[in-house]
Design a protein around this motif. Sequence first.
Motif, PDB file in Angstrom:
ATOM      1  N   GLU A 243     -49.976 -54.676 164.369  1.00 48.24           N
ATOM      2  CA  GLU A 243     -49.744 -53.592 163.768  1.00 48.24           C
ATOM      3  C   GLU A 243     -48.374 -52.983 163.146  1.00 48.24           C
ATOM      4  O   GLU A 243     -48.435 -52.512 162.398  1.00 48.24           O
ATOM      5  N   VAL A 244     -47.637 -52.740 164.095  1.00 51.06           N
ATOM      6  CA  VAL A 244     -46.090 -52.468 164.183  1.00 51.06           C
ATOM      7  C   VAL A 244     -45.703 -53.068 162.788  1.00 51.06           C
ATOM      8  O   VAL A 244     -44.915 -52.272 162.533  1.00 51.06           O
ATOM      9  N   GLU A 245     -45.452 -54.239 163.268  1.00 49.48           N
ATOM     10  CA  GLU A 245     -44.718 -54.861 162.522  1.00 49.48           C
ATOM     11  C   GLU A 245     -45.173 -54.373 161.229  1.00 49.48           C
ATOM     12  O   GLU A 245     -44.461 -54.820 160.299  1.00 49.48           O
ATOM     13  N   GLN A 246     -46.107 -54.697 160.820  1.00 51.14           N
ATOM     14  CA  GLN A 246     -46.904 -54.523 159.578  1.00 51.14           C
ATOM     15  C   GLN A 246     -46.463 -53.475 158.825  1.00 51.14           C
ATOM     16  O   GLN A 246     -46.132 -53.423 157.911  1.00 51.14           O
ATOM     17  N   ALA A 247     -46.868 -52.340 159.573  1.00 45.73           N
ATOM     18  CA  ALA A 247     -46.447 -51.313 159.076  1.00 45.73           C
ATOM     19  C   ALA A 247     -44.717 -50.948 158.825  1.00 45.73           C
ATOM     20  O   ALA A 247     -44.626 -50.145 157.893  1.00 45.73           O
ATOM     21  N   HIS A 248     -43.806 -51.136 159.881  1.00 41.52           N
ATOM     22  CA  HIS A 248     -42.802 -51.640 159.458  1.00 41.52           C
ATOM     23  C   HIS A 248     -42.826 -52.156 158.253  1.00 41.52           C
ATOM     24  O   HIS A 248     -41.765 -51.868 156.799  1.00 41.52           O
ATOM     25  N   ALA A 249     -43.671 -52.875 158.017  1.00 36.51           N
ATOM     26  CA  ALA A 249     -43.001 -53.577 156.773  1.00 36.51           C
ATOM     27  C   ALA A 249     -43.562 -53.444 155.535  1.00 36.51           C
ATOM     28  O   ALA A 249     -42.858 -52.928 154.579  1.00 36.51           O
ATOM     29  N   VAL A 250     -44.605 -52.441 156.016  1.00 34.99           N
ATOM     30  CA  VAL A 250     -45.067 -51.232 154.777  1.00 34.99           C
ATOM     31  C   VAL A 250     -44.300 -50.619 153.695  1.00 34.99           C
ATOM     32  O   VAL A 250     -43.574 -50.161 152.932  1.00 34.99           O
ATOM     33  N   ILE A 251     -43.944 -49.997 154.653  1.00 36.21           N
ATOM     34  CA  ILE A 251     -43.095 -48.916 155.186  1.00 36.21           C
ATOM     35  C   ILE A 251     -41.589 -49.252 154.580  1.00 36.21           C
ATOM     36  O   ILE A 251     -40.931 -48.427 153.222  1.00 36.21           O
ATOM     37  N   ALA A 252     -41.212 -50.157 154.785  1.00 34.99           N
ATOM     38  CA  ALA A 252     -39.635 -50.722 154.245  1.00 34.99           C
ATOM     39  C   ALA A 252     -39.893 -51.228 151.816  1.00 34.99           C
ATOM     40  O   ALA A 252     -39.160 -51.313 151.381  1.00 34.99           O
ATOM     41  N   ALA A 253     -41.610 -52.370 152.114  1.00 36.47           N
ATOM     42  CA  ALA A 253     -41.503 -52.597 150.910  1.00 36.47           C
ATOM     43  C   ALA A 253     -41.424 -51.116 149.801  1.00 36.47           C
ATOM     44  O   ALA A 253     -40.634 -51.345 148.930  1.00 36.47           O
TER      45      ALA A 253
END
Length: 295
Positions: A243-253
């Motif tokens: 979940e944390v990894e996906q959250a970082h990816a969403v923020i970066a995107a």
Amino acid sequence: MTSSAHRPRRSVLYMPGANTRALEKAKTLPADSLIFDLEDAVAPDAKEEARANVCAAAKAGGYGQREICIRINGLDTEWGLDDLKAAVEAGPDAILAPKVIDGGDIDRLDDAMTRAGAPADMQLWVMIEMPKAILQIQDIAEAVGRTRLTTFVMGTNDLAKELRASAKPNRQLAFGTALSMSMLAARAYDIVAIDGVFNDIKDEHGLRAECEEGAAMGFDGKTLIHPSQVETANEVFAPSPAEVEQAHAVIAAFADPENAGKGVLKVNGKMTELLHLEEAKRIVAVSEAIEAMAE
């Protein structure tokens, strides 16, 4: 100091106020929050001694980044007002009041805290454990804008008594409506929501299942009655690495200049909207707060 909005409250452990050894042991436990209890965990003839123990422990400190809350007896009892005055003077992060039933109760508690000298940042937590409280949950929640109210704590044992209900074989049959209505009000008014206790200390499987159910419903954490339950609650109510990894990816995107002005993106194969960005930021903030508390 961890921001209150993102402060982890995965594990909220009750500590009986009459037990000085337990209050001391709490300094070594990995619970996010501690409730020093003057109400249900204390016999009537031990109330004053427990009050002295709890207030001395809160004043002395030594609990690190653990959030300290003192649960008082109701203001309509012979101990309540003295509890509140002493608790405020002891300087915990929060006061927890039992058996509230409407917004007027919140106003009276807030006024009593003010009269006792509570600073503006001392929180008011309330037990949601009476049928009338469920029927008037929006009235209670609406007090958040004018008082110190920050947190609902579900009192499922008292609810069981009042409803003549049982958590077995299915907790949702007994408490589903109360839990859901409380969660709706909590999220509608930006209030922290802590799930009720799991009574069978030896049933680790049952505890995990109930934690997972509470997390799925949206609760921020769980109240606990024994130190052995802390690890499970901490694990279940923390964002998972995925979940944390996906959250970082969403923020970066969404931060990528190439995606400027876009409301919908595909992130790691998942359709992601701007509404997911806010949740991603919350997940990262909570994860970072958990890491900071562990340092």
